[in-house]
Enzyme design. Structure first.
Site, PDB file in Angstrom:
ATOM      1  N   SER A   1       0.114   3.514  -7.120  1.00 30.97           N
ATOM      2  CA  SER A   1      -0.990   2.537  -7.091  1.00 30.97           C
ATOM      3  C   SER A   1      -2.558   2.836  -6.901  1.00 30.97           C
ATOM      4  CB  SER A   1      -0.383   1.156  -6.130  1.00 30.97           C
ATOM      5  OG  SER A   1      -0.904   0.785  -6.689  1.00 30.97           O
TER       6      SER A   1
ATOM      7  N   ASP B   1       4.670  -2.100 -15.879  1.00 27.27           N
ATOM      8  CA  ASP B   1       4.080  -2.328 -14.349  1.00 27.27           C
ATOM      9  C   ASP B   1       3.725  -3.715 -14.193  1.00 27.27           C
ATOM     10  OD1 ASP B   1       1.522  -2.442 -12.263  1.00 27.27           O
ATOM     11  OD2 ASP B   1       2.825   0.110 -12.238  1.00 27.27           O
TER      12      ASP B   1
ATOM     13  N   HIS C   1       7.223  -0.747 -10.103  1.00 26.71           N
ATOM     14  CA  HIS C   1       5.967  -0.380  -9.037  1.00 26.71           C
ATOM     15  C   HIS C   1       5.971   0.239  -7.972  1.00 26.71           C
ATOM     16  CE1 HIS C   1       1.429  -0.798  -8.950  1.00 26.71           C
ATOM     17  NE2 HIS C   1       1.632  -0.412  -7.323  1.00 26.71           N
TER      18      HIS C   1
END
Length: 616
Positions: free
Chosen positions: A354, A461, A510
Protein backbone atom coordinates in the site's frame (compact mmCIF):
# COMPACT_ATOMS: atom_id res chain seq x y z
CA UNK A 1 10.41 -14.22 59.06
CA UNK A 2 14.13 -13.98 59.84
CA UNK A 3 13.53 -15.24 63.46
CA UNK A 4 11.52 -18.24 62.30
CA UNK A 5 14.24 -19.09 59.81
CA UNK A 6 16.92 -18.92 62.50
CA UNK A 7 14.93 -21.26 64.82
CA UNK A 8 14.38 -23.64 61.95
CA UNK A 9 18.07 -23.61 61.02
CA UNK A 10 18.95 -24.37 64.67
CA UNK A 11 16.65 -27.38 64.73
CA UNK A 12 18.17 -28.67 61.51
CA UNK A 13 21.67 -28.28 62.96
CA UNK A 14 20.72 -30.29 66.08
CA UNK A 15 19.26 -33.08 63.95
CA UNK A 16 22.42 -33.24 61.86
CA UNK A 17 24.63 -33.33 65.00
CA UNK A 18 22.63 -36.29 66.41
CA UNK A 19 22.93 -38.13 63.12
CA UNK A 20 26.68 -37.47 63.01
CA UNK A 21 27.05 -38.94 66.53
CA UNK A 22 25.04 -42.03 65.60
CA UNK A 23 27.08 -42.42 62.45
CA UNK A 24 30.38 -42.17 64.39
CA UNK A 25 29.20 -44.84 66.86
CA UNK A 26 28.14 -47.05 63.97
CA UNK A 27 31.58 -46.71 62.37
CA UNK A 28 33.31 -47.52 65.72
CA UNK A 29 31.29 -50.71 66.18
CA UNK A 30 32.12 -51.65 62.63
CA UNK A 31 35.83 -51.90 63.49
CA UNK A 32 35.27 -54.53 66.22
CA UNK A 33 32.67 -56.59 64.38
CA UNK A 34 34.26 -56.61 60.94
CA UNK A 35 35.02 -60.34 61.19
CA UNK A 36 32.82 -62.84 59.40
CA UNK A 37 30.22 -64.46 61.74
CA UNK A 38 28.10 -67.56 61.48
CA UNK A 39 24.37 -67.28 61.78
CA UNK A 40 23.24 -69.34 64.77
CA UNK A 41 19.75 -69.80 63.43
CA UNK A 42 20.94 -70.89 59.96
CA UNK A 43 24.14 -72.97 60.14
CA UNK A 44 26.15 -72.91 56.95
CA UNK A 45 24.93 -69.54 55.96
CA UNK A 46 26.82 -66.29 56.28
CA UNK A 47 25.12 -63.51 58.24
CA UNK A 48 25.11 -60.02 56.72
CA UNK A 49 28.44 -58.33 57.19
CA UNK A 50 28.36 -55.19 59.23
CA UNK A 51 30.68 -53.75 56.55
CA UNK A 52 27.83 -54.12 54.09
CA UNK A 53 25.54 -52.49 56.60
CA UNK A 54 28.06 -49.67 56.83
CA UNK A 55 27.70 -48.91 53.09
CA UNK A 56 23.92 -49.00 53.28
CA UNK A 57 24.04 -46.79 56.31
CA UNK A 58 26.14 -44.19 54.55
CA UNK A 59 23.74 -44.12 51.62
CA UNK A 60 20.76 -43.75 53.94
CA UNK A 61 22.58 -41.06 55.91
CA UNK A 62 23.34 -39.02 52.76
CA UNK A 63 19.77 -39.35 51.49
CA UNK A 64 18.45 -38.21 54.85
CA UNK A 65 20.77 -35.21 54.95
CA UNK A 66 19.71 -34.27 51.39
CA UNK A 67 16.04 -34.56 52.27
CA UNK A 68 16.42 -32.32 55.32
CA UNK A 69 18.38 -29.77 53.27
CA UNK A 70 15.71 -29.67 50.51
CA UNK A 71 12.95 -29.31 53.09
CA UNK A 72 14.88 -26.42 54.65
CA UNK A 73 15.18 -24.67 51.27
CA UNK A 74 11.46 -25.07 50.56
CA UNK A 75 10.50 -23.73 53.95
CA UNK A 76 12.78 -20.71 53.55
CA UNK A 77 11.32 -20.01 50.11
CA UNK A 78 7.73 -19.82 51.40
CA UNK A 79 6.57 -16.23 51.63
CA UNK A 80 5.17 -14.91 54.84
CA UNK A 81 2.55 -12.22 54.65
CA UNK A 82 2.28 -10.59 51.18
CA UNK A 83 3.38 -12.47 48.09
CA UNK A 84 6.33 -11.07 46.19
CA UNK A 85 5.58 -8.73 43.28
CA UNK A 86 5.38 -10.46 39.94
CA UNK A 87 7.55 -9.39 37.05
CA UNK A 88 6.23 -9.89 33.56
CA UNK A 89 3.63 -12.38 34.76
CA UNK A 90 6.20 -14.90 36.13
CA UNK A 91 7.34 -15.64 39.67
CA UNK A 92 10.85 -14.68 40.53
CA UNK A 93 12.16 -18.23 40.18
CA UNK A 94 10.61 -18.86 36.78
CA UNK A 95 12.32 -18.62 33.46
CA UNK A 96 11.84 -15.11 32.03
CA UNK A 97 8.64 -14.72 30.01
CA UNK A 98 8.94 -13.96 26.31
CA UNK A 99 8.02 -10.39 25.35
CA UNK A 100 4.67 -9.85 23.61
CA UNK A 101 4.43 -10.98 20.01
CA UNK A 102 2.07 -9.40 17.50
CA UNK A 103 0.66 -10.08 14.11
CA UNK A 104 2.83 -8.36 11.60
CA UNK A 105 0.27 -7.86 8.87
CA UNK A 106 0.50 -4.22 7.81
CA UNK A 107 -2.52 -2.07 8.40
CA UNK A 108 -3.81 -4.18 11.25
CA UNK A 109 -4.93 -2.22 14.27
CA UNK A 110 -5.75 -5.19 16.44
CA UNK A 111 -4.27 -5.39 19.92
CA UNK A 112 -1.18 -7.41 20.63
CA UNK A 113 -1.76 -11.02 21.55
CA UNK A 114 0.13 -12.96 24.19
CA UNK A 115 2.80 -15.36 23.13
CA UNK A 116 3.01 -18.95 24.11
CA UNK A 117 4.60 -19.07 27.57
CA UNK A 118 7.81 -20.98 27.95
CA UNK A 119 6.92 -22.38 31.33
CA UNK A 120 8.98 -22.71 34.51
CA UNK A 121 11.72 -25.11 33.55
CA UNK A 122 15.32 -25.77 34.42
CA UNK A 123 16.09 -26.19 38.15
CA UNK A 124 12.46 -26.65 39.09
CA UNK A 125 12.39 -30.09 37.43
CA UNK A 126 13.36 -32.10 40.53
CA UNK A 127 11.26 -30.31 43.12
CA UNK A 128 7.90 -31.21 41.66
CA UNK A 129 7.16 -27.73 40.32
CA UNK A 130 5.43 -27.84 36.96
CA UNK A 131 6.28 -25.53 34.06
CA UNK A 132 3.50 -23.27 32.77
CA UNK A 133 1.84 -24.33 29.59
CA UNK A 134 1.65 -20.76 28.28
CA UNK A 135 -0.81 -19.09 25.96
CA UNK A 136 -1.24 -20.06 22.37
CA UNK A 137 -0.44 -16.60 21.03
CA UNK A 138 -3.34 -16.60 18.61
CA UNK A 139 -3.10 -13.21 16.93
CA UNK A 140 -4.27 -14.42 13.55
CA UNK A 141 -4.87 -12.09 10.64
CA UNK A 142 -8.43 -11.45 9.58
CA UNK A 143 -8.99 -13.26 6.34
CA UNK A 144 -5.82 -15.33 6.48
CA UNK A 145 -5.98 -19.11 6.19
CA UNK A 146 -4.22 -19.83 9.44
CA UNK A 147 -3.44 -17.99 12.65
CA UNK A 148 -0.07 -16.34 12.86
CA UNK A 149 0.59 -17.30 16.44
CA UNK A 150 -0.94 -20.79 16.31
CA UNK A 151 2.32 -22.65 15.74
CA UNK A 152 3.16 -25.76 17.68
CA UNK A 153 5.81 -24.01 19.67
CA UNK A 154 5.87 -22.08 22.88
CA UNK A 155 2.83 -23.39 24.71
CA UNK A 156 3.42 -27.05 23.91
CA UNK A 157 7.11 -26.77 24.78
CA UNK A 158 6.39 -25.53 28.29
CA UNK A 159 3.85 -28.30 28.87
CA UNK A 160 6.20 -31.04 27.73
CA UNK A 161 8.96 -29.82 30.03
CA UNK A 162 6.71 -29.51 33.06
CA UNK A 163 5.36 -33.07 32.60
CA UNK A 164 8.89 -34.43 32.43
CA UNK A 165 10.04 -32.70 35.58
CA UNK A 166 6.96 -32.88 37.80
CA UNK A 167 7.53 -35.00 40.90
CA UNK A 168 10.84 -36.37 39.64
CA UNK A 169 13.56 -37.10 42.19
CA UNK A 170 16.39 -38.50 40.14
CA UNK A 171 16.08 -36.73 36.79
CA UNK A 172 16.87 -33.16 37.76
CA UNK A 173 19.82 -32.74 35.40
CA UNK A 174 17.97 -34.28 32.46
CA UNK A 175 14.90 -32.16 33.11
CA UNK A 176 17.07 -29.07 33.39
CA UNK A 177 18.76 -29.75 30.07
CA UNK A 178 15.45 -30.42 28.34
CA UNK A 179 13.94 -27.37 30.00
CA UNK A 180 16.67 -25.07 28.74
CA UNK A 181 16.35 -26.56 25.24
CA UNK A 182 12.58 -26.04 25.39
CA UNK A 183 12.99 -22.42 26.38
CA UNK A 184 15.45 -21.85 23.52
CA UNK A 185 13.11 -23.50 21.04
CA UNK A 186 10.20 -21.44 22.29
CA UNK A 187 12.26 -18.26 22.03
CA UNK A 188 13.16 -19.04 18.44
CA UNK A 189 9.47 -19.54 17.61
CA UNK A 190 8.02 -16.53 19.41
CA UNK A 191 10.69 -13.83 19.01
CA UNK A 192 11.13 -13.78 15.23
CA UNK A 193 12.02 -10.09 14.91
CA UNK A 194 13.24 -7.83 17.68
CA UNK A 195 12.72 -4.10 17.99
CA UNK A 196 15.74 -1.80 17.68
CA UNK A 197 15.44 1.96 17.92
CA UNK A 198 17.50 4.21 15.66
CA UNK A 199 20.87 5.33 16.95
CA UNK A 200 20.20 8.79 15.53
CA UNK A 201 17.67 10.07 18.05
CA UNK A 202 16.96 13.18 15.98
CA UNK A 203 15.09 11.12 13.39
CA UNK A 204 11.71 10.36 14.93
CA UNK A 205 8.08 9.38 14.47
CA UNK A 206 5.36 12.03 14.03
CA UNK A 207 5.05 12.71 17.76
CA UNK A 208 8.79 12.88 18.45
CA UNK A 209 9.07 9.35 19.84
CA UNK A 210 11.98 7.22 18.68
CA UNK A 211 11.72 5.61 15.24
CA UNK A 212 13.11 2.13 14.76
CA UNK A 213 12.90 -1.23 13.02
CA UNK A 214 12.45 -4.93 13.72
CA UNK A 215 15.25 -7.30 12.70
CA UNK A 216 15.56 -11.05 12.33
CA UNK A 217 19.07 -12.04 11.32
CA UNK A 218 19.84 -15.22 9.43
CA UNK A 219 23.49 -15.96 10.12
CA UNK A 220 25.58 -16.38 7.00
CA UNK A 221 22.91 -15.09 4.61
CA UNK A 222 23.83 -12.34 2.15
CA UNK A 223 20.21 -11.66 1.19
CA UNK A 224 18.32 -8.83 2.86
CA UNK A 225 14.59 -8.13 2.71
CA UNK A 226 13.59 -4.67 3.99
CA UNK A 227 9.85 -4.07 4.36
CA UNK A 228 8.02 -0.73 4.56
CA UNK A 229 4.68 -0.83 6.35
CA UNK A 230 1.63 0.85 4.78
CA UNK A 231 -1.18 2.97 6.20
CA UNK A 232 -1.87 5.93 3.82
CA UNK A 233 -1.14 9.40 5.27
CA UNK A 234 -2.37 12.59 6.91
CA UNK A 235 -1.97 15.98 5.24
CA UNK A 236 -3.15 18.68 7.69
CA UNK A 237 -3.43 19.38 11.39
CA UNK A 238 -7.03 18.12 11.44
CA UNK A 239 -6.34 14.89 9.59
CA UNK A 240 -3.16 14.23 11.62
CA UNK A 241 -4.93 14.91 14.93
CA UNK A 242 -7.67 12.46 13.93
CA UNK A 243 -5.10 9.87 12.88
CA UNK A 244 -3.17 10.28 16.14
CA UNK A 245 -6.34 9.77 18.15
CA UNK A 246 -7.64 6.76 16.22
CA UNK A 247 -4.48 4.95 15.04
CA UNK A 248 -1.66 6.16 17.31
CA UNK A 249 0.71 3.32 16.36
CA UNK A 250 1.01 4.88 12.88
CA UNK A 251 2.36 8.11 14.42
CA UNK A 252 4.17 6.99 17.57
CA UNK A 253 6.43 4.19 18.77
CA UNK A 254 5.28 4.31 22.38
CA UNK A 255 3.04 1.25 22.01
CA UNK A 256 5.28 -0.88 19.82
CA UNK A 257 5.87 -4.43 21.11
CA UNK A 258 9.37 -5.76 21.58
CA UNK A 259 8.95 -8.54 19.00
CA UNK A 260 7.00 -9.24 15.84
CA UNK A 261 6.33 -12.40 13.88
CA UNK A 262 6.34 -12.33 10.11
CA UNK A 263 3.85 -13.85 7.68
CA UNK A 264 3.92 -14.37 3.94
CA UNK A 265 7.21 -13.17 2.48
CA UNK A 266 8.30 -12.08 5.99
CA UNK A 267 7.85 -15.57 7.43
CA UNK A 268 10.83 -17.66 8.52
CA UNK A 269 8.93 -20.88 7.74
CA UNK A 270 9.97 -22.53 4.47
CA UNK A 271 6.51 -23.99 3.84
CA UNK A 272 5.01 -20.49 3.93
CA UNK A 273 7.91 -18.60 2.38
CA UNK A 274 9.92 -21.00 0.18
CA UNK A 275 12.41 -18.55 -1.34
CA UNK A 276 12.99 -15.77 1.21
CA UNK A 277 12.71 -17.59 4.56
CA UNK A 278 16.51 -17.68 4.93
CA UNK A 279 17.07 -13.95 4.37
CA UNK A 280 17.83 -11.27 6.92
CA UNK A 281 14.42 -9.67 7.41
CA UNK A 282 13.90 -6.03 8.40
CA UNK A 283 10.44 -4.63 9.14
CA UNK A 284 10.24 -0.82 9.37
CA UNK A 285 7.04 0.32 11.12
CA UNK A 286 5.25 3.25 9.51
CA UNK A 287 5.06 6.16 11.95
CA UNK A 288 5.70 9.18 9.71
CA UNK A 289 2.32 9.47 7.88
CA UNK A 290 4.03 10.93 4.77
CA UNK A 291 4.07 7.97 2.34
CA UNK A 292 7.75 7.56 3.31
CA UNK A 293 8.68 10.88 1.66
CA UNK A 294 9.20 13.24 4.60
CA UNK A 295 12.56 14.92 4.92
CA UNK A 296 11.92 16.96 8.13
CA UNK A 297 12.25 19.09 10.11
CA UNK A 298 8.79 19.94 11.41
CA UNK A 299 7.11 23.04 9.97
CA UNK A 300 6.66 25.78 12.56
CA UNK A 301 3.16 26.95 13.50
CA UNK A 302 2.09 30.35 12.09
CA UNK A 303 3.12 33.27 14.35
CA UNK A 304 -0.29 34.96 14.40
CA UNK A 305 -3.96 34.28 13.92
CA UNK A 306 -5.08 34.72 10.32
CA UNK A 307 -8.44 35.36 8.80
CA UNK A 308 -10.36 34.38 5.68
CA UNK A 309 -8.40 32.78 2.86
CA UNK A 310 -5.10 33.03 4.76
CA UNK A 311 -6.59 31.00 7.62
CA UNK A 312 -7.87 28.33 5.21
CA UNK A 313 -4.46 28.11 3.51
CA UNK A 314 -2.58 27.79 6.82
CA UNK A 315 -4.95 25.10 7.98
CA UNK A 316 -3.74 22.89 5.16
CA UNK A 317 -0.05 23.75 5.31
CA UNK A 318 2.03 24.59 8.36
CA UNK A 319 -0.27 24.56 11.38
CA UNK A 320 1.01 21.37 12.99
CA UNK A 321 3.56 20.28 15.57
CA UNK A 322 4.20 16.86 14.03
CA UNK A 323 7.46 15.80 12.38
CA UNK A 324 7.52 13.98 9.03
CA UNK A 325 10.71 12.00 8.44
CA UNK A 326 9.75 8.87 6.47
CA UNK A 327 12.59 9.12 3.95
CA UNK A 328 15.11 9.92 6.69
CA UNK A 329 13.98 6.89 8.71
CA UNK A 330 14.83 4.59 5.79
CA UNK A 331 18.25 6.23 5.46
CA UNK A 332 19.02 5.78 9.16
CA UNK A 333 17.87 2.16 9.19
CA UNK A 334 20.38 1.39 6.41
CA UNK A 335 23.11 3.06 8.49
CA UNK A 336 22.20 1.02 11.57
CA UNK A 337 22.33 -2.21 9.54
CA UNK A 338 25.99 -1.68 8.59
CA UNK A 339 27.30 -3.41 11.77
CA UNK A 340 24.88 -6.25 11.00
CA UNK A 341 26.60 -6.92 7.67
CA UNK A 342 24.42 -5.27 5.02
CA UNK A 343 27.58 -3.93 3.29
CA UNK A 344 28.39 -7.56 2.44
CA UNK A 345 24.93 -8.21 1.01
CA UNK A 346 24.53 -9.85 -2.38
CA UNK A 347 20.86 -8.85 -2.78
CA UNK A 348 18.84 -6.17 -0.98
CA UNK A 349 15.12 -6.09 -1.75
CA UNK A 350 13.16 -3.06 -0.59
CA UNK A 351 9.50 -4.08 -0.36
CA UNK A 352 6.27 -2.60 0.91
CA UNK A 353 2.49 -2.78 0.81
CA UNK A 354 0.00 0.00 0.00
CA UNK A 355 1.59 3.32 1.08
CA UNK A 356 4.70 1.27 1.84
CA UNK A 357 4.68 0.10 -1.77
CA UNK A 358 4.54 3.71 -2.95
CA UNK A 359 7.39 4.35 -0.51
CA UNK A 360 9.42 1.74 -2.37
CA UNK A 361 8.87 3.63 -5.63
CA UNK A 362 10.02 6.87 -4.02
CA UNK A 363 13.08 5.48 -2.21
CA UNK A 364 14.45 2.49 -4.15
CA UNK A 365 17.06 4.44 -6.15
CA UNK A 366 18.02 6.47 -3.08
CA UNK A 367 18.69 3.27 -1.11
CA UNK A 368 20.75 1.88 -4.01
CA UNK A 369 22.88 5.05 -4.09
CA UNK A 370 23.37 5.01 -0.33
CA UNK A 371 24.60 1.41 -0.35
CA UNK A 372 26.88 2.12 -3.30
CA UNK A 373 28.46 5.04 -1.45
CA UNK A 374 29.05 2.70 1.51
CA UNK A 375 31.02 0.39 -0.76
CA UNK A 376 28.41 -2.36 -0.95
CA UNK A 377 28.19 -4.41 -4.14
CA UNK A 378 24.63 -5.58 -3.55
CA UNK A 379 22.02 -5.55 -6.27
CA UNK A 380 19.16 -3.42 -4.92
CA UNK A 381 15.71 -4.24 -6.21
CA UNK A 382 12.15 -3.26 -5.31
CA UNK A 383 8.89 -5.10 -4.66
CA UNK A 384 5.73 -2.94 -4.78
CA UNK A 385 2.54 -4.56 -3.45
CA UNK A 386 -0.75 -2.65 -3.96
CA UNK A 387 1.01 0.70 -4.15
CA UNK A 388 0.47 1.29 -7.88
CA UNK A 389 -2.40 3.79 -7.75
CA UNK A 390 -4.21 5.71 -10.48
CA UNK A 391 -5.47 9.26 -10.27
CA UNK A 392 -9.08 9.76 -9.20
CA UNK A 393 -11.83 10.34 -11.77
CA UNK A 394 -13.99 12.42 -9.43
CA UNK A 395 -13.89 16.21 -9.28
CA UNK A 396 -13.59 17.39 -5.66
CA UNK A 397 -12.75 20.48 -3.70
CA UNK A 398 -8.95 20.77 -3.45
CA UNK A 399 -9.22 21.95 0.17
CA UNK A 400 -10.58 18.61 1.43
CA UNK A 401 -10.84 18.69 5.24
CA UNK A 402 -10.73 14.92 5.75
CA UNK A 403 -8.40 12.28 4.38
CA UNK A 404 -11.28 10.10 3.21
CA UNK A 405 -12.81 12.97 1.20
CA UNK A 406 -9.50 13.71 -0.54
CA UNK A 407 -8.45 12.27 -3.85
CA UNK A 408 -4.94 10.74 -3.69
CA UNK A 409 -3.47 13.55 -5.78
CA UNK A 410 -5.06 16.31 -3.66
CA UNK A 411 -3.88 14.70 -0.41
CA UNK A 412 -0.36 14.44 -1.80
CA UNK A 413 -0.35 17.98 -3.19
CA UNK A 414 -1.26 19.38 0.22
CA UNK A 415 0.85 16.90 2.13
CA UNK A 416 4.06 17.53 0.23
CA UNK A 417 4.27 21.04 1.65
CA UNK A 418 3.53 19.81 5.15
CA UNK A 419 5.95 16.88 4.99
CA UNK A 420 8.77 18.71 3.21
CA UNK A 421 8.54 15.65 0.99
CA UNK A 422 11.18 14.53 -1.48
CA UNK A 423 10.79 12.62 -4.74
CA UNK A 424 13.41 10.92 -6.95
CA UNK A 425 15.64 13.40 -8.79
CA UNK A 426 15.16 11.83 -12.22
CA UNK A 427 11.39 12.09 -11.90
CA UNK A 428 11.59 15.62 -10.54
CA UNK A 429 13.28 16.70 -13.75
CA UNK A 430 10.17 15.77 -15.73
CA UNK A 431 7.79 18.05 -13.87
CA UNK A 432 7.78 21.73 -13.06
CA UNK A 433 7.61 23.15 -9.57
CA UNK A 434 4.27 22.37 -7.95
CA UNK A 435 3.83 19.19 -10.03
CA UNK A 436 6.08 16.97 -7.89
CA UNK A 437 3.02 15.05 -6.69
CA UNK A 438 2.94 13.19 -10.01
CA UNK A 439 6.04 11.24 -8.96
CA UNK A 440 3.93 9.42 -6.34
CA UNK A 441 2.16 7.50 -9.11
CA UNK A 442 3.98 4.44 -10.36
CA UNK A 443 2.89 4.69 -13.99
CA UNK A 444 4.53 8.16 -14.16
CA UNK A 445 7.61 7.32 -12.08
CA UNK A 446 8.51 3.83 -13.33
CA UNK A 447 10.36 4.84 -16.50
CA UNK A 448 12.76 7.06 -14.49
CA UNK A 449 13.90 4.34 -12.09
CA UNK A 450 17.23 2.60 -12.53
CA UNK A 451 16.69 -0.22 -10.00
CA UNK A 452 14.83 -3.42 -10.99
CA UNK A 453 11.19 -3.43 -9.84
CA UNK A 454 8.50 -6.10 -9.40
CA UNK A 455 4.88 -4.92 -9.14
CA UNK A 456 2.14 -6.97 -7.47
CA UNK A 457 -1.20 -5.25 -8.16
CA UNK A 458 -4.78 -6.47 -7.87
CA UNK A 459 -6.64 -5.31 -10.99
CA UNK A 460 -9.62 -4.35 -8.81
CA UNK A 461 -7.79 -2.90 -5.83
CA UNK A 462 -10.19 -2.17 -2.97
CA UNK A 463 -8.35 0.97 -1.89
CA UNK A 464 -8.45 2.33 -5.44
CA UNK A 465 -12.22 1.72 -5.42
CA UNK A 466 -12.64 3.45 -2.06
CA UNK A 467 -11.06 6.55 -3.57
CA UNK A 468 -14.16 6.62 -5.79
CA UNK A 469 -16.46 5.92 -2.80
CA UNK A 470 -17.08 2.35 -3.96
CA UNK A 471 -17.27 -0.18 -1.12
CA UNK A 472 -17.79 -3.75 -2.29
CA UNK A 473 -20.04 -5.54 0.16
CA UNK A 474 -21.53 -2.23 1.31
CA UNK A 475 -25.13 -1.07 1.07
CA UNK A 476 -25.52 -0.12 -2.59
CA UNK A 477 -23.80 0.14 -5.94
CA UNK A 478 -24.92 2.21 -8.91
CA UNK A 479 -24.62 1.16 -12.54
CA UNK A 480 -22.15 4.00 -13.08
CA UNK A 481 -19.96 2.67 -10.29
CA UNK A 482 -20.13 -0.82 -11.75
CA UNK A 483 -18.99 0.62 -15.07
CA UNK A 484 -16.04 2.33 -13.32
CA UNK A 485 -15.10 -1.03 -11.79
CA UNK A 486 -15.13 -2.62 -15.25
CA UNK A 487 -12.95 0.15 -16.67
CA UNK A 488 -10.47 0.05 -13.76
CA UNK A 489 -9.08 -3.30 -14.86
CA UNK A 490 -8.40 -2.06 -18.38
CA UNK A 491 -6.71 1.12 -17.16
CA UNK A 492 -4.47 -0.74 -14.72
CA UNK A 493 -3.48 -3.23 -17.40
CA UNK A 494 -2.51 -0.38 -19.71
CA UNK A 495 -0.46 1.30 -16.96
CA UNK A 496 1.43 -1.95 -16.30
CA UNK A 497 2.19 -2.72 -19.94
CA UNK A 498 5.79 -1.48 -19.79
CA UNK A 499 6.57 -3.05 -16.41
CA UNK A 500 9.04 -5.91 -16.84
CA UNK A 501 8.04 -7.94 -13.78
CA UNK A 502 4.40 -7.90 -12.75
CA UNK A 503 1.79 -10.12 -11.11
CA UNK A 504 -1.77 -8.81 -11.64
CA UNK A 505 -4.76 -11.04 -10.79
CA UNK A 506 -8.34 -9.99 -11.66
CA UNK A 507 -9.43 -9.89 -8.03
CA UNK A 508 -11.09 -7.56 -5.56
CA UNK A 509 -8.56 -7.28 -2.74
CA UNK A 510 -5.75 -5.17 -1.28
CA UNK A 511 -2.18 -6.28 -0.46
CA UNK A 512 -0.87 -9.83 -0.85
CA UNK A 513 2.77 -10.49 0.05
CA UNK A 514 2.32 -10.49 3.85
CA UNK A 515 -0.74 -12.76 3.86
CA UNK A 516 -0.23 -16.29 5.15
CA UNK A 517 -2.02 -17.73 2.10
CA UNK A 518 -0.09 -15.68 -0.46
CA UNK A 519 1.13 -18.88 -2.14
CA UNK A 520 -2.45 -19.72 -3.19
CA UNK A 521 -2.85 -16.75 -5.57
CA UNK A 522 -2.07 -17.68 -9.17
CA UNK A 523 -2.07 -16.05 -12.58
CA UNK A 524 -1.95 -18.38 -15.59
CA UNK A 525 -1.00 -21.26 -13.31
CA UNK A 526 1.97 -19.51 -11.66
CA UNK A 527 1.92 -18.49 -7.99
CA UNK A 528 3.20 -15.16 -6.71
CA UNK A 529 6.21 -16.67 -4.83
CA UNK A 530 7.10 -18.64 -7.97
CA UNK A 531 6.91 -15.51 -10.15
CA UNK A 532 9.19 -13.65 -7.72
CA UNK A 533 11.63 -16.56 -7.78
CA UNK A 534 11.66 -16.58 -11.60
CA UNK A 535 12.36 -12.84 -11.58
CA UNK A 536 15.14 -13.40 -9.05
CA UNK A 537 16.74 -16.07 -11.25
CA UNK A 538 16.45 -13.85 -14.33
CA UNK A 539 18.22 -10.97 -12.57
CA UNK A 540 20.99 -13.30 -11.38
CA UNK A 541 21.43 -14.69 -14.89
CA UNK A 542 21.67 -11.19 -16.38
CA UNK A 543 24.13 -10.12 -13.71
CA UNK A 544 26.36 -13.10 -14.52
CA UNK A 545 25.98 -12.74 -18.32
CA UNK A 546 23.95 -15.94 -18.62
CA UNK A 547 20.81 -16.64 -20.63
CA UNK A 548 17.69 -16.63 -18.41
CA UNK A 549 15.99 -20.01 -18.14
CA UNK A 550 12.83 -20.58 -20.14
CA UNK A 551 9.49 -21.67 -18.70
CA UNK A 552 9.82 -19.45 -15.63
CA UNK A 553 7.46 -16.47 -16.19
CA UNK A 554 7.34 -13.25 -14.20
CA UNK A 555 5.18 -10.96 -16.37
CA UNK A 556 1.74 -12.29 -15.46
CA UNK A 557 -1.46 -10.31 -16.06
CA UNK A 558 -4.90 -11.94 -16.04
CA UNK A 559 -6.71 -11.95 -19.36
CA UNK A 560 -10.25 -12.24 -17.96
CA UNK A 561 -12.11 -8.96 -17.58
CA UNK A 562 -14.46 -9.12 -14.60
CA UNK A 563 -13.70 -9.01 -10.87
CA UNK A 564 -13.14 -12.44 -9.29
CA UNK A 565 -12.87 -14.16 -12.67
CA UNK A 566 -9.64 -15.74 -11.40
CA UNK A 567 -10.57 -18.89 -9.38
CA UNK A 568 -7.72 -18.31 -6.92
CA UNK A 569 -8.99 -14.87 -5.82
CA UNK A 570 -9.51 -14.22 -2.09
CA UNK A 571 -13.14 -14.77 -1.09
CA UNK A 572 -15.55 -11.82 -0.96
CA UNK A 573 -17.16 -11.21 2.42
CA UNK A 574 -20.43 -9.41 3.12
CA UNK A 575 -19.62 -6.57 5.54
CA UNK A 576 -22.93 -6.98 7.40
CA UNK A 577 -23.20 -10.76 7.77
CA UNK A 578 -19.47 -11.62 7.42
CA UNK A 579 -20.51 -14.45 5.09
CA UNK A 580 -18.62 -15.38 1.94
CA UNK A 581 -20.40 -14.48 -1.30
CA UNK A 582 -19.82 -14.91 -5.00
CA UNK A 583 -19.48 -11.74 -7.06
CA UNK A 584 -22.99 -12.12 -8.47
CA UNK A 585 -24.51 -12.69 -5.03
CA UNK A 586 -22.78 -9.52 -3.83
CA UNK A 587 -23.94 -7.47 -6.82
CA UNK A 588 -27.54 -8.60 -6.30
CA UNK A 589 -27.27 -7.79 -2.57
CA UNK A 590 -26.03 -4.31 -3.53
CA UNK A 591 -29.12 -3.71 -5.69
CA UNK A 592 -27.91 -4.41 -9.24
CA UNK A 593 -29.98 -6.17 -11.91
CA UNK A 594 -27.69 -8.79 -13.45
CA UNK A 595 -29.75 -9.17 -16.62
CA UNK A 596 -29.82 -5.42 -17.16
CA UNK A 597 -26.03 -5.38 -16.87
CA UNK A 598 -25.74 -8.29 -19.30
CA UNK A 599 -24.19 -10.62 -16.71
CA UNK A 600 -24.63 -14.38 -16.99
CA UNK A 601 -23.82 -16.21 -13.74
CA UNK A 602 -23.96 -19.64 -15.38
CA UNK A 603 -21.74 -18.60 -18.26
CA UNK A 604 -19.17 -17.20 -15.85
CA UNK A 605 -19.33 -20.36 -13.76
CA UNK A 606 -18.48 -22.42 -16.86
CA UNK A 607 -15.61 -20.04 -17.68
CA UNK A 608 -14.24 -20.39 -14.14
CA UNK A 609 -14.41 -24.19 -14.38
CA UNK A 610 -12.45 -23.99 -17.63
CA UNK A 611 -9.80 -21.75 -16.03
CA UNK A 612 -9.42 -24.15 -13.10
CA UNK A 613 -8.95 -27.13 -15.43
CA UNK A 614 -6.29 -25.15 -17.30
CA UNK A 615 -4.32 -24.27 -14.16
CA UNK A 616 -5.94 -20.91 -13.29
Amino acid sequence: MAGDSAKHDGAISRQISQLNAQHSAFEASDDTNAQETKCPDHPGFRCPDLGDMNILGKVAFLLLIGGIWCQNNRNNAKPSGKSPKKSGGNQGGDVGQSPPVVNLTPGSTRGTGSTGGTGATGSTGGSGSTGGSGGTGTTGTAGSTRGIGSTASAGSTGTAVSTKGAGSTGGTDEATREGVAGVRAAGQQTADMRLQFLKNTHVTCNDGSAAGFYLKEFRGSRRWLIFLEGGWCCHSKETCDSRYQNIPRLMSSTGWPQTKRGTGILSSQAEENPHWNNANIVFIPYCSSDVWSGNGPAPTPPPRQRQGREKERDRNTNATVYTFMGSLIIREVIKDLIPKGIKLAKVVMLSGTSAGGTGVLLNIDRVASQLELLGAEAQVRGLVDSGWFLESKQQRSPNCPETISCSPEDAIKIGLRLWNGVVPDRCLQLYKRGEEWQCFFGHKLYSTLTSPLFVMQWLFDEEQLRVENIYMGGHSLSEEQWQYIQNLSRELKNSLREVTAVFAPSCLSHTAITKSNWMSFKVKGTSLPRALHCWDRSLEASRNNRTPSKGCPFHLVDNCQRPQCNPTCPALVDQTTQQELTLFQMLVAMGLDLQRLGLDPQGDADALASMVSNGG
